[in-house]
Scaffold this motif. Structure first.
Motif, mmCIF file in Angstrom:
data_model
loop_
_atom_site.group_PDB
_atom_site.id
_atom_site.type_symbol
_atom_site.label_atom_id
_atom_site.label_comp_id
_atom_site.label_asym_id
_atom_site.label_seq_id
_atom_site.Cartn_x
_atom_site.Cartn_y
_atom_site.Cartn_z
ATOM 1 N N ARG A 98 0.844 -1.194 0.000
ATOM 2 C CA ARG A 98 0.000 0.000 0.000
ATOM 3 C C ARG A 98 0.875 1.237 0.000
ATOM 4 N NH1 ARG A 98 -3.735 -3.158 3.586
ATOM 5 N NH2 ARG A 98 -5.562 -3.484 2.278
ATOM 6 N N VAL A 99 0.367 2.306 -0.614
ATOM 7 C CA VAL A 99 1.076 3.584 -0.661
ATOM 8 C C VAL A 99 0.141 4.693 -0.194
ATOM 9 C CG1 VAL A 99 2.624 2.876 -2.524
ATOM 10 C CG2 VAL A 99 0.461 3.958 -3.085
ATOM 11 N N GLN A 100 0.728 5.738 0.369
ATOM 12 C CA GLN A 100 -0.039 6.921 0.743
ATOM 13 C C GLN A 100 -0.370 7.704 -0.515
ATOM 14 O OE1 GLN A 100 -1.004 6.241 4.115
ATOM 15 N NE2 GLN A 100 -1.060 8.458 4.031
ATOM 16 N N THR A 101 -1.545 8.330 -0.525
ATOM 17 C CA THR A 101 -1.940 9.112 -1.681
ATOM 18 C C THR A 101 -2.628 10.391 -1.229
ATOM 19 O OG1 THR A 101 -3.202 9.109 -3.733
ATOM 20 C CG2 THR A 101 -4.116 7.849 -1.923
ATOM 21 N N GLY A 102 -2.546 11.394 -2.025
ATOM 22 C CA GLY A 102 -3.166 12.676 -1.707
ATOM 23 C C GLY A 102 -4.381 12.915 -2.579
ATOM 24 N N VAL A 103 -5.403 12.104 -2.423
ATOM 25 C CA VAL A 103 -6.602 12.190 -3.247
ATOM 26 C C VAL A 103 -7.528 13.285 -2.720
ATOM 27 C CG1 VAL A 103 -8.658 10.922 -3.992
ATOM 28 C CG2 VAL A 103 -6.478 9.744 -3.808
ATOM 29 N N ARG A 104 -8.049 14.107 -3.634
ATOM 30 C CA ARG A 104 -9.022 15.137 -3.266
ATOM 31 C C ARG A 104 -10.414 14.604 -3.569
ATOM 32 N NH1 ARG A 104 -7.550 20.656 -3.203
ATOM 33 N NH2 ARG A 104 -9.380 21.126 -4.453
ATOM 34 N N LEU A 105 -11.321 14.736 -2.589
ATOM 35 C CA LEU A 105 -12.694 14.279 -2.749
ATOM 36 C C LEU A 105 -13.655 15.387 -2.342
ATOM 37 C CD1 LEU A 105 -12.403 10.772 -1.042
ATOM 38 C CD2 LEU A 105 -12.576 11.219 -3.474
ATOM 39 N N GLU A 106 -14.859 15.327 -2.865
ATOM 40 C CA GLU A 106 -15.900 16.263 -2.469
ATOM 41 C C GLU A 106 -16.130 16.121 -0.968
ATOM 42 O OE1 GLU A 106 -19.525 18.224 -1.661
ATOM 43 O OE2 GLU A 106 -19.276 16.069 -1.380
ATOM 44 N N LYS A 107 -16.262 17.242 -0.283
ATOM 45 C CA LYS A 107 -16.283 17.285 1.177
ATOM 46 C C LYS A 107 -17.374 16.411 1.800
ATOM 47 C CE LYS A 107 -16.384 20.718 4.879
ATOM 48 N NZ LYS A 107 -16.391 22.154 5.152
ATOM 49 N N ARG A 108 -18.600 16.533 1.327
ATOM 50 C CA ARG A 108 -19.702 15.745 1.916
ATOM 51 C C ARG A 108 -19.558 14.269 1.596
ATOM 52 N NH1 ARG A 108 -23.968 19.183 -1.090
ATOM 53 N NH2 ARG A 108 -22.236 18.874 -2.523
ATOM 54 N N MET A 109 -19.029 13.965 0.400
ATOM 55 C CA MET A 109 -18.797 12.571 0.031
ATOM 56 C C MET A 109 -17.788 11.930 0.983
ATOM 57 S SD MET A 109 -17.450 11.022 -3.602
ATOM 58 C CE MET A 109 -18.542 12.103 -4.505
ATOM 59 N N LEU A 110 -16.735 12.669 1.303
ATOM 60 C CA LEU A 110 -15.733 12.155 2.231
ATOM 61 C C LEU A 110 -16.338 11.910 3.612
ATOM 62 C CD1 LEU A 110 -12.860 11.316 2.861
ATOM 63 C CD2 LEU A 110 -12.331 13.735 3.291
ATOM 64 N N LYS A 111 -17.199 12.812 4.055
ATOM 65 C CA LYS A 111 -17.856 12.623 5.352
ATOM 66 C C LYS A 111 -18.691 11.350 5.363
ATOM 67 C CE LYS A 111 -18.019 17.419 6.836
ATOM 68 N NZ LYS A 111 -18.863 18.538 7.283
ATOM 69 N N VAL A 112 -19.422 11.119 4.277
ATOM 70 C CA VAL A 112 -20.234 9.903 4.181
ATOM 71 C C VAL A 112 -19.334 8.667 4.155
ATOM 72 C CG1 VAL A 112 -21.815 8.598 2.696
ATOM 73 C CG2 VAL A 112 -22.207 11.039 3.091
ATOM 74 N N LEU A 113 -18.247 8.724 3.390
ATOM 75 C CA LEU A 113 -17.334 7.581 3.329
ATOM 76 C C LEU A 113 -16.706 7.279 4.688
ATOM 77 C CD1 LEU A 113 -15.588 8.273 -0.083
ATOM 78 C CD2 LEU A 113 -17.004 6.278 0.469
ATOM 79 N N LYS A 114 -16.270 8.310 5.395
ATOM 80 C CA LYS A 114 -15.673 8.102 6.720
ATOM 81 C C LYS A 114 -16.697 7.507 7.684
ATOM 82 C CE LYS A 114 -12.005 11.580 6.857
ATOM 83 N NZ LYS A 114 -11.569 12.828 7.513
ATOM 84 N N ALA A 115 -17.919 8.031 7.652
ATOM 85 C CA ALA A 115 -18.966 7.512 8.530
ATOM 86 C C ALA A 115 -19.312 6.071 8.169
ATOM 87 C CB ALA A 115 -20.207 8.408 8.459
ATOM 88 N N LEU A 116 -19.331 5.765 6.870
ATOM 89 C CA LEU A 116 -19.623 4.398 6.443
ATOM 90 C C LEU A 116 -18.519 3.444 6.878
ATOM 91 C CD1 LEU A 116 -21.475 2.473 4.939
ATOM 92 C CD2 LEU A 116 -20.240 3.072 2.833
ATOM 93 N N ALA A 117 -17.273 3.876 6.773
ATOM 94 C CA ALA A 117 -16.160 3.044 7.234
ATOM 95 C C ALA A 117 -16.309 2.762 8.723
ATOM 96 C CB ALA A 117 -14.825 3.722 6.943
ATOM 97 N N GLU A 118 -16.671 3.776 9.484
ATOM 98 C CA GLU A 118 -16.895 3.595 10.929
ATOM 99 C C GLU A 118 -18.050 2.621 11.161
ATOM 100 O OE1 GLU A 118 -16.453 3.987 15.012
ATOM 101 O OE2 GLU A 118 -15.109 4.724 13.438
#
Length: 83
Positions: A5-25
């Protein structure tokens, strides 16, 4: 299976990222693991989520005000970080 695995600096839409983080949780997994699973399913033309998870996603989208759809994917423009 062992992967590199590698670190990456991906830019995502702000609300989409919030949903993804909450879904991961919700799924008790890391954001990276969630994204890898979504991508691997998409590469095979398969849906990554069952009905229960899709229902949770709909609720998280409502909570975070995410109204974007797949149809919007090629029309998104960056606001340059302006609020």
């Amino acid at each position: 299976m062992t992967v590199e695995r590698v670190q990456t600096g991906v830019r995502l839409e702000k609300r989409m990222l919030k949903v993804l983080k909450a879904l991961a949780e919700y799924k008790d997994m890391s954001l990276g693991d969630l994204l890898e699973g979504i991508v691997l399913h998409a590469f095979e033309g398969r849906c990554a989520f069952g009905p229960e998870t899709q229902q949770a996603i709909a609720e998280l989208k409502r909570i975070y005000g995410l109204e974007l759809t797949a149809g919007d994917s090629h029309a998104l423009r960056d606001d340059g970080g302006q609020a």
